[in-house]
Design a protein around this motif. Structure first.
Motif, mmCIF file in Angstrom:
data_model
loop_
_atom_site.group_PDB
_atom_site.id
_atom_site.type_symbol
_atom_site.label_atom_id
_atom_site.label_comp_id
_atom_site.label_asym_id
_atom_site.label_seq_id
_atom_site.Cartn_x
_atom_site.Cartn_y
_atom_site.Cartn_z
ATOM 1 N N THR A 152 41.020 29.824 42.029
ATOM 2 C CA THR A 152 41.445 30.631 40.890
ATOM 3 C C THR A 152 40.897 32.047 41.001
ATOM 4 O O THR A 152 39.855 32.272 41.614
ATOM 5 C CB THR A 152 40.945 30.011 39.564
ATOM 6 O OG1 THR A 152 39.517 29.848 39.624
ATOM 7 C CG2 THR A 152 41.597 28.662 39.316
ATOM 8 N N PRO A 153 41.603 33.026 40.385
ATOM 9 C CA PRO A 153 41.072 34.399 40.370
ATOM 10 C C PRO A 153 39.828 34.478 39.498
ATOM 11 O O PRO A 153 39.638 33.672 38.579
ATOM 12 C CB PRO A 153 42.225 35.213 39.770
ATOM 13 C CG PRO A 153 43.022 34.228 38.986
ATOM 14 C CD PRO A 153 42.913 32.923 39.726
ATOM 15 N N LYS A 154 38.975 35.440 39.768
ATOM 16 C CA LYS A 154 37.704 35.506 39.057
ATOM 17 C C LYS A 154 37.872 35.790 37.564
ATOM 18 O O LYS A 154 36.970 35.551 36.776
ATOM 19 C CB LYS A 154 36.780 36.538 39.699
ATOM 20 C CG LYS A 154 37.355 37.937 39.820
ATOM 21 C CD LYS A 154 36.405 38.816 40.614
ATOM 22 C CE LYS A 154 36.989 40.205 40.842
ATOM 23 N NZ LYS A 154 36.102 41.038 41.663
ATOM 24 N N GLU A 155 39.079 36.322 37.171
ATOM 25 C CA GLU A 155 39.331 36.570 35.753
ATOM 26 C C GLU A 155 39.441 35.275 34.953
ATOM 27 O O GLU A 155 39.196 35.248 33.747
ATOM 28 C CB GLU A 155 40.626 37.380 35.567
ATOM 29 C CG GLU A 155 40.573 38.793 36.116
ATOM 30 C CD GLU A 155 40.769 38.828 37.629
ATOM 31 O OE1 GLU A 155 41.279 37.830 38.180
ATOM 32 O OE2 GLU A 155 40.375 39.843 38.253
ATOM 33 N N MET A 156 39.816 34.184 35.626
ATOM 34 C CA MET A 156 40.038 32.922 34.920
ATOM 35 C C MET A 156 38.721 32.233 34.565
ATOM 36 O O MET A 156 38.544 31.730 33.454
ATOM 37 C CB MET A 156 40.899 31.987 35.764
ATOM 38 C CG MET A 156 41.298 30.711 35.047
ATOM 39 S SD MET A 156 42.587 29.815 35.936
ATOM 40 C CE MET A 156 42.886 28.466 34.781
ATOM 41 N N TYR A 157 37.814 32.203 35.524
ATOM 42 C CA TYR A 157 36.507 31.598 35.290
ATOM 43 C C TYR A 157 35.438 32.599 35.698
ATOM 44 O O TYR A 157 35.341 32.957 36.871
ATOM 45 C CB TYR A 157 36.333 30.314 36.112
ATOM 46 C CG TYR A 157 37.308 29.202 35.787
ATOM 47 C CD1 TYR A 157 37.366 28.650 34.516
ATOM 48 C CD2 TYR A 157 38.163 28.703 36.761
ATOM 49 C CE1 TYR A 157 38.247 27.623 34.218
ATOM 50 C CE2 TYR A 157 39.055 27.665 36.477
ATOM 51 C CZ TYR A 157 39.091 27.133 35.206
ATOM 52 O OH TYR A 157 39.963 26.113 34.923
ATOM 53 N N SER A 158 34.632 33.029 34.738
ATOM 54 C CA SER A 158 33.645 34.067 35.046
ATOM 55 C C SER A 158 32.400 33.511 35.733
ATOM 56 O O SER A 158 31.772 34.198 36.523
ATOM 57 C CB SER A 158 33.238 34.793 33.760
ATOM 58 O OG SER A 158 32.752 33.871 32.794
#
Length: 322
Positions: A163-169
């Motif tokens: 997942t992109p880092k925006e989805m899970y910090s």
């Protein structure tokens, strides 16, 4: 007799201590052995996984997608990720990997040492190399023990990798979102194929490594292999273990990441059928295996070598401190 004991105790001068009994001494040695195994296993797992983290992330991305895998496409993905997200993005998810792999490796290596000791005592091979079947059993039990305890962390790592880092910090954010949006049971999605895969993987890996060390000792007369020999034995162990369990690893990744890829994989057989139907046996169930033949032997070789050498170092430090 009681007076004799009292007289002996009374004769002790200040600062003297009674010597440990044989059972106390054995318990102390066993405790120190367990601690050494835990520390050595944790360090070995961290070093090995960090070394191959970019390849591991790339493999997971291909495993959970329907895109065809090739070495060229894997290189392009790594290069595109580097250009768009930066060099350290290649290690995205490695913090979650460390949170999982450090306890996993510590438990697995420590459990293996304890299972070897228990099985050695049961079969009458205490302190010696185990026969083939107990040797295989010790590895399988060690892997199963570690997987059962640390599984949710493996799922979190897979989610962060795809997942992109925006989805899970961060790691906690993954746990919170999964629990809130998909339910706590999701944290153990893919657990069954994990255990089914761990049994042959850990069993064959430890079995191969221990067997090669035993054959080496018999042939050369040296009880301890050189570092590069340990690395080579571990590489062979990783190659055999991962090849045997790879289809279940693909199934596990698909089930773990179903919540973010839009698929709904309900069971092991259902997931396998869907993968084979859409992508074929080789291109689906064995997708990314060629990359595993590169990273797997490297990671397992480094892991076994680091564990053995750290164990030897800790024993020497323990003896010199006495």
């Amino acid at each position: 007799m009681g007076n004799g004991v009292q007289e002996h105790q009374g004769a002790l001068t200040k600062g003297e201590v009674l010597p440990l009994s044989s059972s106390q001494s054995e318990g102390f040695k066993q405790g120190r052995s367990v601690l050494n195994s835990l520390l050595s296993g944790a360090f070995a797992g961290a070093v090995a996984k960090t070394t191959v983290a970019p390849l591991d992330r790339t493999k997971i991305i291909f495993q959970v997608s329907s895109n065809r895998f090739s070495a060229k496409e894997a290189y392009r993905l790594i290069y595109r990720t580097y250009l768009s997200e930066g060099f350290f993005s290649l290690w995205r998810g490695n913090s979650a990997t460390m949170v999982r792999v450090i306890p996993y490796a510590a438990i697995q290596f420590c459990a293996h040492e304890q299972y070897k000791r228990l099985l050695g005592g049961y079969y009458g091979f205490q302190g010696k190399a185990l026969p083939p079947v107990p040797r295989l059993l010790a590895g399988s039990l060690a892997g199963t023990t570690a997987a059962m305890i640390t599984y949710p962390l493996d799922l979190v790592r897979a989610r962060m990798a795809v997942t992109p880092k925006e989805m899970y910090s961060n790691i906690m954010h993954v746990f919170v979102r999964i629990s809130r949006e998909e339910g706590l049971k999701t944290l153990y999605r893919g657990f069954a194929p994990t255990i089914l895969g761990v049994v042959p993987y850990a069993g064959l890996s430890f079995f191969t490594y221990e067997t090669l060390k035993k054959l080496h000792a018999e042939k050369t007369g040296r009880a301890q292999p050189y570092s590069y020999e340990r690395l080579a034995f571990g590489a062979c162990a990783g190659l055999i273990g991962q090849s045997a369990s790879y289809p279940l690893d693909v199934v596990r990744r698909r089930m773990q990441t179903a919540g973010v890829t839009g698929h709904a994989y309900a069971s092991i057989t259902g997931t396998m059928r869907e993968i084979v139907h859409e992508e074929g046996v080789i291109r689906g169930l064995y997708k990314g295996l060629s990359m595993n033949w590169v990273k797997g032997p490297i990671a397992v070789g480094i892991s076994f070598m680091t564990f053995d050498l750290t164990q030897i170092l800790l024993r020497k430090v323990g003896y010199s401190a006495r």
